[in-house]
Design a protein around this motif. Structure first.
Motif, PDB file in Angstrom:
ATOM      1  N   VAL A  94       0.937  -1.149  -0.021  1.00 56.72           N
ATOM      2  CA  VAL A  94       0.235   0.026  -0.006  1.00 56.72           C
ATOM      3  C   VAL A  94       0.758   1.217  -0.091  1.00 56.72           C
ATOM      4  O   VAL A  94       0.498   2.395  -0.527  1.00 56.72           O
ATOM      5  N   VAL A  95       1.932   1.269   0.749  1.00 63.19           N
ATOM      6  CA  VAL A  95       2.912   2.300   0.692  1.00 63.19           C
ATOM      7  C   VAL A  95       3.291   2.725  -0.745  1.00 63.19           C
ATOM      8  O   VAL A  95       3.231   3.899  -0.924  1.00 63.19           O
ATOM      9  N   ALA A  96       3.786   1.751  -1.502  1.00 62.89           N
ATOM     10  CA  ALA A  96       4.156   1.973  -2.889  1.00 62.89           C
ATOM     11  C   ALA A  96       3.028   2.570  -3.790  1.00 62.89           C
ATOM     12  O   ALA A  96       3.216   3.400  -4.478  1.00 62.89           O
ATOM     13  N   GLN A  97       1.762   1.990  -3.585  1.00 61.54           N
ATOM     14  CA  GLN A  97       0.938   2.409  -4.429  1.00 61.54           C
ATOM     15  C   GLN A  97       0.312   3.706  -3.811  1.00 61.54           C
ATOM     16  O   GLN A  97      -0.074   4.440  -4.939  1.00 61.54           O
ATOM     17  N   ARG A  98       0.043   4.178  -2.708  1.00 60.01           N
ATOM     18  CA  ARG A  98      -0.103   5.494  -2.487  1.00 60.01           C
ATOM     19  C   ARG A  98       0.913   6.639  -2.882  1.00 60.01           C
ATOM     20  O   ARG A  98       0.562   7.572  -3.396  1.00 60.01           O
ATOM     21  N   GLN A  99       2.324   6.146  -2.826  1.00 55.61           N
ATOM     22  CA  GLN A  99       3.173   7.150  -3.282  1.00 55.61           C
ATOM     23  C   GLN A  99       3.147   7.129  -4.710  1.00 55.61           C
ATOM     24  O   GLN A  99       3.469   8.215  -5.304  1.00 55.61           O
TER      25      GLN A  99
END
Length: 529
Positions: A94-99
């Motif tokens: 989720v971190v990579a997807q939101r960034q």
């Protein structure tokens, strides 16, 4: 006049006409020769160093560059977006997807897509150039730029972004109206992935036909090899005494001066402030309409509506909406938590709260940080005078809803909710001295519901200027009756200034609410079942 002379004059006239047409129909209208790859002499609207059009200026050099340049035409997608698995390897990143949604991330998203074997990325970025597939926010900026340019004309098309929203879904945008979709989480029932789209989906009520997916490549410059900064979602709020008490040194995730959560930092003082703070759950109002009347006069054209989506304009939007007694704007601007300068956030402002806080939800529970519902939240951004932008906090999709609705009509019939926001500058403490208002108002919206298979009408009210426990009465008239009669119900205004009234009936009903001091709501009509 000699024939040869006439021919010469005719040729001159034709050449002048052609040159005039090219001036007024080419996207890059300013001096192409003055914009350099170094960024010197460049401005939004000019032709960029690679022959495209500059559509975004960050204002200063960032890690990714300063300007974004877009090709002046899109091309039909050369393959599907990719496999129904994450381009970041391990599932659920989720971190990579939101960034990946952010401005500046398109270059790196596209590289991740290529590494994962994405046919779309390989097909559109295999020419050795620095053009790439834009991120969600980059593509949105391109749409906003073009939509506000009266000279720009193009057939509306669905455009891919390079941002992955979930493992099996990616963001795309309809250039018909600017809505950004993934079609996940029930928007299209039983859909398992959208990464295999060749054509766009058809959405109920939109009227937009399915058409081939497209890509409009962009590039960032001047680029000096910068890498994306460290990014972490807010997993718990931080009580930073300087931010809480002095409004200084605030960071994303800090408890703000108003008791909410800081979700945006502009980096320096802007005309509207520097920080955005989303209110706590206790300030939230549920089942409320955006407006009881069309807002065309407030946001009269596309330029005004595009402007109403930006960061920093939520407070101004709210002020406009209060002039037409918008229930959502009135609910958002009520004093709460000892603070009186709350407003209804704009489309882009509310998205910052989603970006940082709406994650790690289990099933239909509230989010661990911020306690957001899974359903729809109103923004203060107008869509077309009859509908307004909302955000689906299950996954962040933003699209328009009818302004007079207070919730979904179809199961699970989630209510439309308002979560206030406030802006403040470095060192600017919260407004804690709440002025006593002598103005009173009652705004109501009505709808039909079915309880145990039996038809009822439900009325939701929002008030200003009334103390908790104040009483209102309902006045009713049915078809054929000449005058209104006072109903027997005693309706109490709650601590948040709202109330609800319901009655069992199939008939068409006319009604209004009135307080003991004579303050009346507008009259409404609820059609027969």
């Amino acid at each position: 006049m000699k024939t040869s002379t006439r021919i010469i004059y005719l040729l001159i006239a034709i050449l002048f006409a052609i040159s005039s047409i090219s001036i007024f129909t080419t996207e890059g209208q300013a001096n192409a020769s003055t914009c350099q790859e170094s960024g010197v002499g460049c401005a939004v609207g000019m032709t960029g160093p690679r022959g495209g059009t500059i559509f975004y200026d960050a204002g200063s050099q960032q890690w990714w560059g300063r300007y974004l340049e877009a090709e002046n035409a899109s091309t039909v997608a050369k393959g599907i977006w990719g496999a129904p698995s994450s381009i970041y390897g391990a599932p659920g990143n989720v971190v990579a997807q939101r960034q990946s949604m952010s401005i500046g991330m398109g270059r790196f998203n596209t590289a991740a897509m290529r590494n994962a074997g994405s046919p779309l990325a390989v097909g559109h970025t295999n020419d050795g150039s620095d053009w790439y597939i834009p991120s969600k926010d980059e593509l949105s900026a391109l749409y906003d730029f073009r939509a506000s340019q009266k000279y720009w004309r193009s057939t509306p098309k669905p455009m891919w972004t390079s941002s992955e929203s979930e493992d099996s879904f990616a963001w795309y945008q309809l250039f018909h109206d600017g809505t950004q979709f993934t079609d996940a989480n029930g928007i299209l029932p039983r859909l398992k992935t959208n990464k295999s789209y060749i054509k766009s989906a058809v959405h109920v009520g939109s009227g937009f036909l399915s058409s081939p997916m497209n890509v409009n490549r962009v590039r960032a410059f001047p680029y000096f090899g910068g890498q994306p900064p460290a990014f972490a979602l807010v997993t718990a709020t931080t009580e930073n005494p300087q931010c809480l008490s002095l409004a200084t040194g605030c960071r994303i995730g800090d408890v703000g001066p108003g008791g909410g959560i800081v979700v945006y930092d502009a980096g320096s003082k802007q005309s509207w402030g520097q920080y955005l703070e989303i209110a706590p759950k206790s300030c939230e109002t549920s089942r409320v309409a955006y407006s009881v009347t069309k807002t065309t006069s407030l946001f009269p054209d596309t330029t005004a509506r595009v402007a109403s989506k930006a960061i920093g304009v939520g407070k101004d939007n709210t002020g406009r909406l209060k002039k037409v007694s918008s229930p959502a704007a009135l609910a958002a601007s009520k004093p709460c938590n000892g603070v009186s300068d709350w407003f209804l956030p704009s489309k882009d402002e509310l998205n910052e709260a989603f970006r940082w806080l709406s994650h790690s939800r289990k099933g239909f529970q509230l989010t661990p940080v911020g306690q957001f519902e899974r359903g729809y939240y109103w923004t203060s951004s107008d869509y077309n005078g009859s509908t307004a932008w909302s955000q689906y906090f299950a996954d962040g999709q933003q699209f328009d809803r009818v302004q007079t609705l207070t919730g979904n009509k179809k199961p699970p019939a989630r209510p439309f909710t308002v979560r206030p926001m406030r802006a403040f500058s470095e060192g600017q403490k919260s407004v804690t001295e709440i002025p006593v208002s002598t103005e009173r108002s009652i705004i109501i919206t009505g709808s039909r519901v079915s309880v145990s298979g039996k038809p009822r009408v439900t009325v939701n009210g929002t008030t200003t200027g009334f103390a908790e426990g104040s009483l209102v009465s309902v006045f009713i008239k049915f078809p054929g009756q000449v005058s209104y009669s006072k109903g027997p119900a005693v309706i109490t205004i709650g601590a948040d200034g709202t109330f609800t009234w319901s009655r069992r009936t199939r008939k068409k009903i006319y009604l209004y609410m009135q307080s003991d001091d004579g303050t009346k709501s507008p009259r409404i009509i609820i059609p027969a079942n």
